[in-house]
Design an enzyme around this catalytic site. Structure first.
Site, mmCIF file in Angstrom:
data_model
loop_
_atom_site.group_PDB
_atom_site.id
_atom_site.type_symbol
_atom_site.label_atom_id
_atom_site.label_comp_id
_atom_site.label_asym_id
_atom_site.label_seq_id
_atom_site.Cartn_x
_atom_site.Cartn_y
_atom_site.Cartn_z
ATOM 1 N N SER A 1 0.842 -1.190 0.000
ATOM 2 C CA SER A 1 0.000 0.000 0.000
ATOM 3 C C SER A 1 0.889 1.256 0.000
ATOM 4 O O SER A 1 1.700 1.437 -0.896
ATOM 5 C CB SER A 1 -0.972 -0.048 1.184
ATOM 6 O OG SER A 1 -2.027 0.859 1.030
ATOM 7 N N ASP B 1 -9.272 -5.524 -5.086
ATOM 8 C CA ASP B 1 -8.817 -4.443 -4.207
ATOM 9 C C ASP B 1 -9.589 -3.163 -4.538
ATOM 10 O O ASP B 1 -9.532 -2.650 -5.657
ATOM 11 C CB ASP B 1 -7.314 -4.218 -4.400
ATOM 12 C CG ASP B 1 -6.688 -3.371 -3.297
ATOM 13 O OD1 ASP B 1 -7.396 -2.515 -2.733
ATOM 14 O OD2 ASP B 1 -5.497 -3.571 -2.999
ATOM 15 N N HIS C 1 -7.819 -5.748 -0.347
ATOM 16 C CA HIS C 1 -6.666 -4.994 0.145
ATOM 17 C C HIS C 1 -6.079 -5.586 1.424
ATOM 18 O O HIS C 1 -5.029 -5.141 1.873
ATOM 19 C CB HIS C 1 -7.090 -3.543 0.403
ATOM 20 C CG HIS C 1 -5.946 -2.593 0.564
ATOM 21 N ND1 HIS C 1 -5.112 -2.235 -0.476
ATOM 22 C CD2 HIS C 1 -5.478 -1.921 1.660
ATOM 23 C CE1 HIS C 1 -4.199 -1.387 -0.045
ATOM 24 N NE2 HIS C 1 -4.391 -1.182 1.244
#
Length: 304
Positions: free
Chosen positions: A116, A245, A273
């Site tokens: 991320s 995601d 995610h």
């Protein structure tokens, strides 16, 4: 490339073999923990957020028998001090800190693993210090584009939440943190228990740092992160991304692969995610094991 691995277990959590409190300019003190073996393959783990800190999950995808796992908490995050501090806390400061950590630990080159926001920071680090990077493993990559930030917040106002997170009244800060936290849970498809007490106070500090970065485009707009890919060295680069995601879109991962020379992209079917998703864990554990054995993350090409 699509993940077909069966779910792999995380490695057992082991005690840190070294802990460091590293003072850096601007009044911050970084917490840096080392796990695994001192003579193992050096890897640095870059956590997400910004502001989240290094959780045990992020180190437990490494086999501690093979790796020297360096886990720094970035400025304002985790056990670094001051928690939630935003002064002297920009992307450039974090990049300078990584150089300081490498020098302090006597590491010439390391494998950089990030998810991320940590993936964005990993790319910026590789562009800024190409000789320091042996390889890149990037999960659920965040590109820090304005449209990425806007899509995350949807009907919410980043400016309003940021102001409320800095409000003098604790109740206002906590309300804003819960609104943001619930939005995260919705998009990630996770169902954690709503934080209270000290856990909620930690969320306030985490999100204050994150709001600080997102309001400034993470200081990755000129040049953009995609433009910085031109300076990333020609080392093994492997992207792992969930097809579902909703926080960091699959479109961004495909675009990133197109900008990185020789990068492979591994899609994880049914995953979003959440780094703790069993299939995501399996893909990450497998890629790291492959690199420890062969010096690369995957066989063949990486076309999505």
């Amino acid at each position: 490339m699509t993940s077909s691995a069966t779910p792999a277990a995380l490695f057992p959590d082991t005690p840190a073999f070294a802990s460091h409190a590293l003072p850096v300019p601007g009044g911050h003190v970084l917490s840096v923990q080392e796990y695994g073996r001192p003579d193992g393959l050096a890897a640095v783990v870059l956590h997400g957020g910004p502001g989240s800190g290094c959780s045990p999950l992020l180190r437990r995808v490494f086999d501690p028998a093979h790796w020297r796992i360096v886990c720094p908490d970035q400025r304002g995050a985790g056990a670094s001090l001051p928690r939630g501090g935003t002064a002297h806390n920009r992307t450039g400061d974090l990049l300078d800190d990584l150089a300081r950590i490498r020098e302090r630990l006597g590491i010439e080159r390391w494998v950089v693993v990030g998810g991320s926001w940590g993936a964005a920071l990993a790319l910026a680090h590789a562009a800024a210090e190409p000789r320091a990077v042996a390889a890149l493993l990037l999960r659920a990559s965040f590109l820090a584009r304005p449209q990425d930030v806007a899509a995350f917040f949807g009907p919410l106002s980043l400016a309003q939440l940021a102001a409320e997170l800095d409000a003098p009244e604790p109740a206002a800060r906590e309300r804003a943190a819960l609104v943001w936290w619930r939005r995260e849970q919705e998009l990630a498809g996770t169902h954690a228990t709503e934080p209270q007490g000290e856990a909620l106070a930690a969320q306030v500090d985490r999100l204050r740092v994150q709001a600080h970065y997102l309001r400034h485009g993470c200081w990755l707009q000129s040049p953009t992160l995609l433009e910085r890919c031109e300076a990333v060295p020609g080392v093994p680069v492997h992207l792992i991304h969930g097809r579902d995601d909703r926080v960091c879109t699959p479109e961004g991962a495909a675009l990133l692969q197109s900008r990185l020379r020789g990068a492979t992209l591994q899609w994880v079917d049914g995953a979003g995610h959440d780094a703790a998703d069993a299939a995501m864990v399996a893909a990450t554990v497998g890629a790291l094991a492959h690199y420890a054995s062969d010096g690369r993350f995957a066989d063949g090409g990486g076309q999505p």
